[in-house]
Structure formats: C-alpha cells, structure tokens
Design a protein around this motif. Structure first.
Motif, PDB file in Angstrom:
ATOM      1  N   LEU A 100       0.239  12.504   1.089  1.00  0.00           N
ATOM      2  CA  LEU A 100      -0.490  11.343   1.588  1.00  0.00           C
ATOM      3  C   LEU A 100      -1.993  11.605   1.522  1.00  0.00           C
ATOM      4  N   THR A 101      -2.745  10.602   1.105  1.00  0.00           N
ATOM      5  CA  THR A 101      -4.203  10.691   1.097  1.00  0.00           C
ATOM      6  C   THR A 101      -4.757   9.460   1.808  1.00  0.00           C
ATOM      7  N   GLY A 102      -6.078   9.410   1.950  1.00  0.00           N
ATOM      8  CA  GLY A 102      -6.706   8.281   2.637  1.00  0.00           C
ATOM      9  C   GLY A 102      -6.678   8.473   4.136  1.00  0.00           C
ATOM     10  N   ALA A 103      -7.516   7.700   4.838  1.00  0.00           N
ATOM     11  CA  ALA A 103      -7.607   7.749   6.301  1.00  0.00           C
ATOM     12  C   ALA A 103      -7.902   9.167   6.775  1.00  0.00           C
ATOM     13  N   GLY A 104      -8.896   9.797   6.138  1.00  0.00           N
ATOM     14  CA  GLY A 104      -9.250  11.156   6.533  1.00  0.00           C
ATOM     15  C   GLY A 104      -8.153  12.161   6.260  1.00  0.00           C
ATOM     16  N   LYS A 105      -7.429  11.960   5.160  1.00  0.00           N
ATOM     17  CA  LYS A 105      -6.305  12.813   4.744  1.00  0.00           C
ATOM     18  C   LYS A 105      -5.091  12.682   5.666  1.00  0.00           C
ATOM     19  N   GLN A 106      -5.154  11.702   6.579  1.00  0.00           N
ATOM     20  CA  GLN A 106      -4.010  11.461   7.463  1.00  0.00           C
ATOM     21  C   GLN A 106      -2.937  10.624   6.766  1.00  0.00           C
ATOM     22  N   GLY A 107      -3.389   9.707   5.909  1.00  0.00           N
ATOM     23  CA  GLY A 107      -2.467   8.787   5.284  1.00  0.00           C
ATOM     24  C   GLY A 107      -2.322   7.501   6.080  1.00  0.00           C
TER      25      GLY A 107
END
Length: 542
Positions: free
Chosen positions: A152-159
C-alpha cells in the motif's frame, strides 16, 4: 527339507535382484518421508488492533470467530509486548529482531536501512519463497528480501481504505478498486493458488491497514452495531489524580464527535483525502448510512443533550463502532485465508499461521484513542499462533515475549541459524511447552518521538507484576503495582511501602539499558522529534 522340483531353483534365484532392488527402494522412500518438510509461515498483521477487541482474550467486547480459531487450535499469548508502541518502529523491530535504537527506526519519520539483516531475507536465502502483501509503512521500499511484493502507498505510506494505491515490485503504482482489507487478501490468495511453487516452503506476510485511523469500514458492515451500546472501559472517566502531567497532556483524549457535512454539500477532493478516493456510488452509499446519524447528532446537540460527559460518551460510541466494524472486516478476511488453507489437510498441518498487531491500542481506556504511552493497552501486542502437531490446541502462554523475539522465533521454526546480533530470543520452545529456565523476567520499552501527539519521550521496565516508567526529559517517574492496580490508576512512585521494589526496578532498568546497548546520548537534550507523523486523531472523524 528337499525341494519338490530342482528345476525351479535357478528360476527362483533369478528373482533375488528384483527383490533386493524393491527392498532398497522401499527403504529409501521411507527415509525420504521421514525427513520433515520445512514449515510454511503465514504472518498476518493488523494495525492498531487492540487485544480487547479479539474474543480469544479475556474481557473482549466483541466476537472474532476466525481469529479465535488460531487460539482454539493453537496458542494465544497473554503477556506479549512491543518495545516502542508506534507503527514504523514496531515493524522494523519485527523484521530485525532488534530494538529501535539498533535498527534505526525510532519514529515513523526515521529512515529505513533496507540492506540490514531481516528474517524474510534469511528465509529467502535458505530456499523459502518470500512474499509480502499489504501495509509496509517503512521509509524505503523493500530491497531483495521478497521474491514478490505488493504494498500500500499513499496517505503517508499508510494506504487508503477505499480504492487504494498499490506499488508492485517490477510494475510500479496502480489504483485498485475495492476495499483495502479485501484486496490485500485477494492478492495473498491469488499468489497461494496460482504462483507458489508447491515443492518449496514459503513465507507470506499479509499486512492490513485496518484498524488505523481514519477507520473507514466496508460498506457491507456500516450498519452493524447500529442499535447496540458498547460498554465503556472502567477507566473511561479517569481523573488522572495521581499521574504526572504526561498522562493528561496528550492530545488523543476522546472528547467530541466531529461529523462530516451531509452528502452533496462539500467537495471530497478539497475536504478529505480518504473520501476523495471513493467512487460516486461508494460515497453516496457511505453517506446514506452516516448522514441520518449525523442529523440526529446535530439535533441532540442543539437541544443541549450532548454536553460534557454526554458528548464524550456519544463520541466513544461512534468511534468504537467504526473500530469494531474494521475489526470485523479483518476477521472475515482471516477466515478466507484459513478456509483456503484448511481445505488441504497436508498443507494446513505444515503451515504456521501467526496473527498479531504492530501494537495494542487504547480503545477508550483512560479516555484515550491512540497508543505510544507505556501504559497497558498500548505496550501490549495481541499474538496468536497455530502450528499443528507442534502447539497444543488451546494453549495459553503466560511467558513474557516481545516483538524483538519474532524474527529469531521464525528462523528457529524454519531450522535456520539465528544471527548473534539479534536482541530477541526464540520462543519456539515456549510454545512447544518445553521448560525454558532462563526465560526473561522483564521487558524494556522506549518511546522516542518526543512531542508528537504531545507524548513525552520515555523508557521503562515491566516485569510480571510491576512497571516503572521514566519520562527522562524532566526526570519524571511513574511506578505501578499491576497486581493490585491493573488499570494503572495509582502512581506509587515515592510511596514508602514500595521503596524496595522501586529500587529493584530502577536497577533492573539500568541493567536492561546496558543489555540492549541503549546509547547514553538518547537521554540528553536536544530531544528532537522526527517528521512524518500520522495525523492527530482523538475521536473518530467520519
């Protein structure tokens, strides 16, 4: 004795080579079968999943039938702890078998050295197929420790929860329509069915974003618990009478519900990056459930029914119900993996399945919704393991384990030599019900992200009965007798009746710092925080 027919003798003797060959092949076949296959390992990890929302644990507030299967058919750990209760650091510790100051990930913003020794690479080098699906949340992508990965990527690497972005090894980033927890499981099952080499053992990491803030359940579960009232924890209205200011300063108290505007009255792309991921159809369906609740909330607020404790109680219900809905989605997907695995008896019996969270989570205890602090409810880690024929069904492990132990344990289970610089110990003999006379009597904890969420930097020691916490930036101490005060309501530091135990724990803390090679400079200013921290949460914002 005479032979009935001497002419048959040469013919009978001619069968000797065939008989000898058959005996030899049978012996070889038995020898091959006697060599045990190396076990497969499926490691399932959720994010911020509180032990009290897993029904295998005493005092649970919900029902998780699929996760419970691991406890019923294997072991549940009752004294499992993390060394630094925050996402990135805990994950780095699990991978390396080392505390934060040794692996370099002291906070979520710290860099990750992907070349250091990690257990997936050691398994891969030993002939295991090594794959990862889901949340990674370290500040560089995996190196060569996995044959395949999709993270998962995006949202500060949170997903994201809905229609998330994934980065796939060798392919790059793509948006996939669906719900995150379901999609991660889809990928895991697809690999198991279509891509694995059935002749070789495998390590699979399945890592969910749930139950991390902002806690968006799947549409199918949005109506669940609607008419229920979830009991508040005993300490929900904690007055912090004997605790230091560090307990009250934190900014994750549950105090007020903050609703979204009604559907069609705002632009998700400008207001909320998580809702902006949703299709129009998903967003409309989402609002069809929450909008009536929010209209009722506004009405109650205008009528003066939600003030002070009433507002806090209301905010808790909205928060905990979304939390449990996310837990239910995890449990459903754990069931999907177990159902597939258990359909093949041989594969089931040769596969170790682990379920854990990267740390525990305050779900209303002390009025909190977060982690980080060394209090019970954050320092704990739920941990359940099933290993047929090795772990007795229904085992409840009382021994103290910590996330530094995961890497050496998995290596030990696979028959691979444990690097001498790993700071944890294999708990394989513990779950096999063997006597381990020198097993640890206390765990070490150290939180480094000073000031983030207004949490002060601190370290401490916890044994089977007592806990000592040192907020060393201003030399503030807290001490708890967990047998007489399991909810940590009375800070007994300075209490003369505990003088001997406090001194013993202070000495124990010094010894653990030396044992784990904690550098002296971390206890001296400046206490600089690292960047890249998650958004502030408090009560759930839907």
């Amino acid at each position: 004795m005479r032979l009935a027919n001497k002419k048959l003798l040469p013919t009978w003797l001619g069968f000797f080579p065939l008989i000898a060959w058959t005996i030899l092949m049978t012996a070889c076949s038995k020898e091959e079968k006697s060599v045990p296959k190396r076990p497969n390992i499926i490691f399932i990890m959720a994010d911020d999943h509180a032990s009290r929302t897993i029904s295998a644990y005493e005092g649970a507030i919900n029902h998780t039938p699929n996760i419970d299967r691991l406890a019923e058919e294997g072991a549940v750990f009752l004294n499992s702890f993390c060394g630094n209760s925050i996402c990135g650091p805990s994950r780095a510790t699990i991978l390396t078998g080392k505390h934060s100051h040794m692996n370099g990930v002291t906070g979520n913003g710290a860099p990750w050295d992907s070349t250091q020794v990690v257990f997936p690479r050691l398994l891969k080098d030993a002939g295991y197929q090594s794959v990862l699906f889901g949340k990674w949340h370290l500040n560089s992508k995996p190196a060569d420790e996995f044959d395949e990965y999709k993270i998962l990527t995006g949202a500060g690497k949170q997903g994201f929860y809905y229609n998330p972005e994934f980065f796939t090894k060798g392919k790059g980033t793509e948006t996939v329509e669906g719900y995150s927890t379901d999609l991660v499981t889809d990928d895991a099952l697809q690999w198991l069915k279509e891509s694995r080499n059935e002749e070789e053992p495998f390590l699979m990491l399945v890592q969910y974003k749930s139950t991390h803030v902002p806690r968006m359940p799947p549409l199918r579960l949005l109506n669940k618990y609607m008419d229920d009232t979830i009991p508040e924890p005993e300490t929900f209205f904690d007055d912090f009478a004997t605790r230091s200011h560090y307990a009250t300063d934190v900014n994750f108290h549950i105090r007020e519900h903050r609703p979204l505007p009604q559907y069609g009255t705002y632009d998700p792309k400008k207001e909320n990056i998580y809702l902006a991921r949703m299709s129009d159809e998903q967003l409309k369906a989402y609002h069809e459930v929450i909008d009536p609740q929010n209209r009722e909330f506004q009405k109650m607020k205008e009528e003066g029914l939600l003030r002070g404790d009433s507002m806090k109680k209301y905010a808790y219900q909205r928060f905990i119900k979304d939390y449990l809905r996310c837990v239910d989605a995890i449990d459903e997907n754990v069931g999907r993996i177990l159902d597939w695995l258990d359909a093949d008896e041989e594969l089931k019996n040769n596969t170790i399945v682990i379920y854990c969270s990267d740390q525990d989570y305050f779900t209303g205890e002390h009025g909190y919704a977060e982690k980080r602090l060394m209090y019970e409810g954050a320092i704990n880690m739920p941990l359940l393991i099933r290993w047929p024929d090795k772990i007795k069904p229904g085992t409840r492990v009382q021994d103290m384990v910590q996330n530094i132990d995961y890497a050496p344990t998995f290596l030990d289970m696979a028959g691979i030599e444990i690097p001498t610089d790993m700071q944890g110990k294999s708990f394989k003999p513990v779950v096999e019900d063997k006597s381990v006379p020198d097993w640890r009597e206390a765990v070490y904890y150290h939180y480094y992200d000073h000031g983030q969420h207004v949490v002060g930097r601190h370290d401490g020691i916890r044994d089977k009965r007592y806990k000592l916490i040192h907020f060393y930036t201003d030399d503030t101490w807290e001490f708890y007798d967990l047998e007489n005060d399991p909810n940590e309501l009375y800070n007994a530091y300075g209490d003369k009746s505990y003088e001997a135990e406090i001194k013993r724990m202070e000495e124990g803390l010094v010894n653990l710092r030396k044992q784990y090679k904690v550098p002296e400079w971390v206890f001296s200013p400046p206490y600089v925080s690292l960047k890249g921290i998650e958004q502030t949460q408090g009560a759930n914002k839907d």
